[in-house]
Design a protein around this motif. Structure first.
Motif, PDB file in Angstrom:
ATOM      1  N   PRO A  83     -22.376 -26.514 -30.883  1.00 57.33           N
ATOM      2  CA  PRO A  83     -21.890 -27.713 -30.316  1.00 57.33           C
ATOM      3  C   PRO A  83     -20.217 -27.525 -31.791  1.00 57.33           C
ATOM      4  O   PRO A  83     -21.018 -26.842 -32.464  1.00 57.33           O
ATOM      5  CB  PRO A  83     -22.679 -28.662 -31.315  1.00 57.33           C
ATOM      6  CG  PRO A  83     -24.373 -27.576 -31.964  1.00 57.33           C
ATOM      7  CD  PRO A  83     -23.680 -26.363 -31.480  1.00 57.33           C
ATOM      8  N   SER A  84     -19.623 -28.272 -31.653  1.00 54.61           N
ATOM      9  CA  SER A  84     -18.619 -28.365 -32.460  1.00 54.61           C
ATOM     10  C   SER A  84     -19.454 -29.197 -33.716  1.00 54.61           C
ATOM     11  O   SER A  84     -20.584 -29.686 -33.938  1.00 54.61           O
ATOM     12  CB  SER A  84     -17.740 -29.200 -31.862  1.00 54.61           C
ATOM     13  OG  SER A  84     -17.684 -30.469 -31.541  1.00 54.61           O
ATOM     14  N   LYS A 110     -28.030 -38.959 -35.898  1.00 53.74           N
ATOM     15  CA  LYS A 110     -29.522 -39.296 -34.811  1.00 53.74           C
ATOM     16  C   LYS A 110     -30.764 -38.956 -35.606  1.00 53.74           C
ATOM     17  O   LYS A 110     -31.741 -39.405 -35.290  1.00 53.74           O
ATOM     18  CB  LYS A 110     -29.395 -38.203 -33.357  1.00 53.74           C
ATOM     19  CG  LYS A 110     -29.976 -39.757 -32.689  1.00 53.74           C
ATOM     20  CD  LYS A 110     -29.558 -38.980 -31.327  1.00 53.74           C
ATOM     21  CE  LYS A 110     -30.264 -39.732 -29.956  1.00 53.74           C
ATOM     22  NZ  LYS A 110     -29.762 -39.196 -28.434  1.00 53.74           N
ATOM     23  N   GLU A 155     -17.660 -41.218 -38.702  1.00 54.70           N
ATOM     24  CA  GLU A 155     -16.805 -40.396 -38.156  1.00 54.70           C
ATOM     25  C   GLU A 155     -15.686 -41.360 -37.960  1.00 54.70           C
ATOM     26  O   GLU A 155     -15.186 -42.088 -37.487  1.00 54.70           O
ATOM     27  CB  GLU A 155     -17.209 -39.748 -36.260  1.00 54.70           C
ATOM     28  CG  GLU A 155     -16.767 -39.420 -35.767  1.00 54.70           C
ATOM     29  CD  GLU A 155     -17.079 -38.934 -34.241  1.00 54.70           C
ATOM     30  OE1 GLU A 155     -17.679 -37.964 -34.416  1.00 54.70           O
ATOM     31  OE2 GLU A 155     -16.758 -39.432 -33.220  1.00 54.70           O
ATOM     32  N   ARG A 161     -22.880 -35.566 -35.093  1.00 51.55           N
ATOM     33  CA  ARG A 161     -23.171 -36.808 -35.046  1.00 51.55           C
ATOM     34  C   ARG A 161     -24.844 -36.412 -34.522  1.00 51.55           C
ATOM     35  O   ARG A 161     -25.966 -37.520 -34.500  1.00 51.55           O
ATOM     36  CB  ARG A 161     -22.850 -36.624 -32.755  1.00 51.55           C
ATOM     37  CG  ARG A 161     -20.947 -37.698 -33.292  1.00 51.55           C
ATOM     38  CD  ARG A 161     -20.861 -37.598 -32.160  1.00 51.55           C
ATOM     39  NE  ARG A 161     -19.705 -37.484 -32.177  1.00 51.55           N
ATOM     40  CZ  ARG A 161     -18.218 -36.641 -31.487  1.00 51.55           C
ATOM     41  NH1 ARG A 161     -19.164 -35.969 -30.593  1.00 51.55           N
ATOM     42  NH2 ARG A 161     -16.977 -36.182 -31.737  1.00 51.55           N
ATOM     43  N   ASP A 162     -25.153 -35.026 -33.677  1.00 52.19           N
ATOM     44  CA  ASP A 162     -26.581 -34.612 -34.244  1.00 52.19           C
ATOM     45  C   ASP A 162     -28.408 -35.200 -35.478  1.00 52.19           C
ATOM     46  O   ASP A 162     -29.071 -35.577 -34.773  1.00 52.19           O
ATOM     47  CB  ASP A 162     -26.731 -33.451 -33.357  1.00 52.19           C
ATOM     48  CG  ASP A 162     -26.326 -32.990 -32.121  1.00 52.19           C
ATOM     49  OD1 ASP A 162     -25.771 -34.114 -30.841  1.00 52.19           O
ATOM     50  OD2 ASP A 162     -25.762 -32.133 -31.900  1.00 52.19           O
ATOM     51  N   ALA A 196     -18.157 -31.532 -35.017  1.00 49.42           N
ATOM     52  CA  ALA A 196     -17.960 -32.743 -34.813  1.00 49.42           C
ATOM     53  C   ALA A 196     -19.674 -33.370 -34.310  1.00 49.42           C
ATOM     54  O   ALA A 196     -20.019 -34.054 -34.175  1.00 49.42           O
ATOM     55  CB  ALA A 196     -17.008 -33.098 -33.887  1.00 49.42           C
ATOM     56  N   GLN A 197     -19.826 -32.617 -33.518  1.00 49.30           N
ATOM     57  CA  GLN A 197     -20.705 -33.217 -32.637  1.00 49.30           C
ATOM     58  C   GLN A 197     -22.289 -32.763 -33.170  1.00 49.30           C
ATOM     59  O   GLN A 197     -23.484 -32.997 -32.930  1.00 49.30           O
ATOM     60  CB  GLN A 197     -20.646 -31.971 -30.766  1.00 49.30           C
ATOM     61  CG  GLN A 197     -22.358 -32.346 -30.149  1.00 49.30           C
ATOM     62  CD  GLN A 197     -22.090 -34.003 -29.782  1.00 49.30           C
ATOM     63  OE1 GLN A 197     -21.351 -34.587 -29.814  1.00 49.30           O
ATOM     64  NE2 GLN A 197     -23.657 -34.620 -29.979  1.00 49.30           N
ATOM     65  N   GLN A 248     -13.234 -28.934 -34.506  1.00 52.20           N
ATOM     66  CA  GLN A 248     -13.714 -27.554 -33.863  1.00 52.20           C
ATOM     67  C   GLN A 248     -14.027 -26.946 -33.851  1.00 52.20           C
ATOM     68  O   GLN A 248     -14.686 -25.368 -34.117  1.00 52.20           O
ATOM     69  CB  GLN A 248     -12.955 -27.047 -32.756  1.00 52.20           C
ATOM     70  CG  GLN A 248     -12.037 -28.464 -31.514  1.00 52.20           C
ATOM     71  CD  GLN A 248     -13.588 -29.102 -30.402  1.00 52.20           C
ATOM     72  OE1 GLN A 248     -14.567 -28.308 -30.225  1.00 52.20           O
ATOM     73  NE2 GLN A 248     -13.532 -30.248 -30.852  1.00 52.20           N
ATOM     74  N   ALA A 276     -14.029 -35.963 -36.152  1.00 52.54           N
ATOM     75  CA  ALA A 276     -13.658 -36.386 -34.317  1.00 52.54           C
ATOM     76  C   ALA A 276     -13.293 -35.221 -33.623  1.00 52.54           C
ATOM     77  O   ALA A 276     -14.159 -35.170 -32.609  1.00 52.54           O
ATOM     78  CB  ALA A 276     -13.848 -37.273 -33.907  1.00 52.54           C
TER      79      ALA A 276
END
Length: 347
Positions: A301-302, A312, A321, A308-309, A304-305, A284, A281
């Motif tokens: 985006p990092s 999704k 995560e 998530r993308d 981690a992000q 970076q 999580a």
């Protein structure tokens, strides 16, 4: 078989050559002599002598020049064989000793474990050439073929995760289950970062001193005690003392260009093997972000992000995560990593 404690001892041994030598024992009453600085022992750019958790073998590859691909091959623990093999694919800035605990728990679970060093990395040959994930995937399949593996499971970390995505997209019938641990390439870096010349990338790598490289490595590990990632610093500083260091710098630059030029983001729509995407999580990591403008940095985006993308957008893959963890969950959260990996492989 190494436990977490034995792995710490193993890595401590790898870092046992300090920049400042410990003072020798003195007889009672003896006046202390000033400590003398002790330089690190040079290490060849194929990590000659760097400790690995098992015997290292080599696969000869017939390319434009003869190459040797290093690998380790561990059988399952006696009496537990599942007749399944797992390939562990390393990241760009990590030698394969960091898989020590993962090798151990996978063997205990009955898996044969194969750990290759990709051409251009670690103990393998380092040709001056244009690198591509297609070539790395072909080399990995050549190793699997040489070992008699028709199908296998894959765990790829960081750049190894990017390679694993390319491998699975191109050769889906060879992979049983795919695990991607904080894979880079979830963003097309070309959208945000201008291309860089080999000279620029070489100079950036050459400019690292001990403190700078330690700070670079520390960003991967928000939870890990510094002593546990110090071996990565020691090995990098010893490489800098090698007579072949200029070749090492050129290969580092060439492999950065491969990462930049061959994003993996669009491959996720094509992945057919059951896939587990794992991410810290607090990760970076963004290769080459230092070359982005301040405005562009805000838009990237990092990792981690980005994970998530991707999760999704592709509901077929499983996403896990790890809270508070950075770029290397198998070192920062080993028990959670083991639980998720085994549950997925054994499903």
């Amino acid at each position: 078989m190494k436990t977490a404690a034995s792995r710490r001892a193993f890595l401590a041994g790898a870092a046992a050559t300090p920049l400042l030598a410990a003072a020798p024992a003195r007889a009672s009453g003896e006046t202390a002599a000033p400590e003398k600085e002790k330089t690190l022992e040079p290490m060849g750019i194929c990590f000659e002598g760097w400790p690995y958790p098992g015997p290292v073998k080599f696969l000869a590859l017939d390319h434009a020049e003869p190459l040797r691909m290093a690998y380790m091959d561990f059988p399952a623990a006696p009496g537990l064989a599942r007749n399944r093999a797992v390939l562990l694919l390393h990241g760009k800035n990590f030698d394969s000793s960091y898989w020590t605990d993962a090798i151990a728990f996978l063997r205990r679970a009955g898996f044969r474990v194969i750990v290759p060093d990709q051409i251009g990395f670690n103990k393998s040959s380092k040709p001056i050439k244009t690198y591509s994930f297609a070539d790395l995937a072909a080399n990995t399949l050549a190793l699997a073929d040489g070992l008699g593996l028709r199908t296998f499971d894959v765990i790829g970390h960081s750049t190894g995760g990017m390679l694993a995505a390319h491998l699975a997209a191109k050769h889906p019938g060879r992979i049983n289950r795919l695990i991607l641990e904080d894979p880079i390439g979830l963003v097309d870096y070309r959208d945000h970062i201008p291309p860089q010349t080999l000279a620029t990338l070489e100079k950036a790598e050459a400019d690292y001193d001990e403190a700078g490289y330690r700070a670079f490595v520390a960003r991967y590990f928000p939870k890990l005690p510094p002593a546990q990632y110090e071996p990565f610093v020691v090995s990098r500083m010893r490489l800098a003392l090698s007579g072949d260091y200029p070749r090492y710098l050129r290969v580092v630059a060439l492999t950065y260009q491969m990462i930049y030029n061959e994003p993996a983001r669009k491959l996720y729509a094509t992945l057919k093997p059951p896939t587990l995407l794992m991410s810290g999580a607090e990760d970076q990591s963004t290769p080459l972000i230092g070359y982005a403008s301040p405005e562009a940095k805000k838009k990237i985006p990092s990792l981690a992000q980005a994970a998530r993308d991707v999760a999704k957008a592709h509901s077929a893959l499983r996403h896990v995560e790890f809270p508070g963890v950075g770029h290397v969950p198998h070192l920062e959260a080993p028990q959670d990593f083991q639980r998720e990996v085994l549950a997925f492989l054994q499903a």
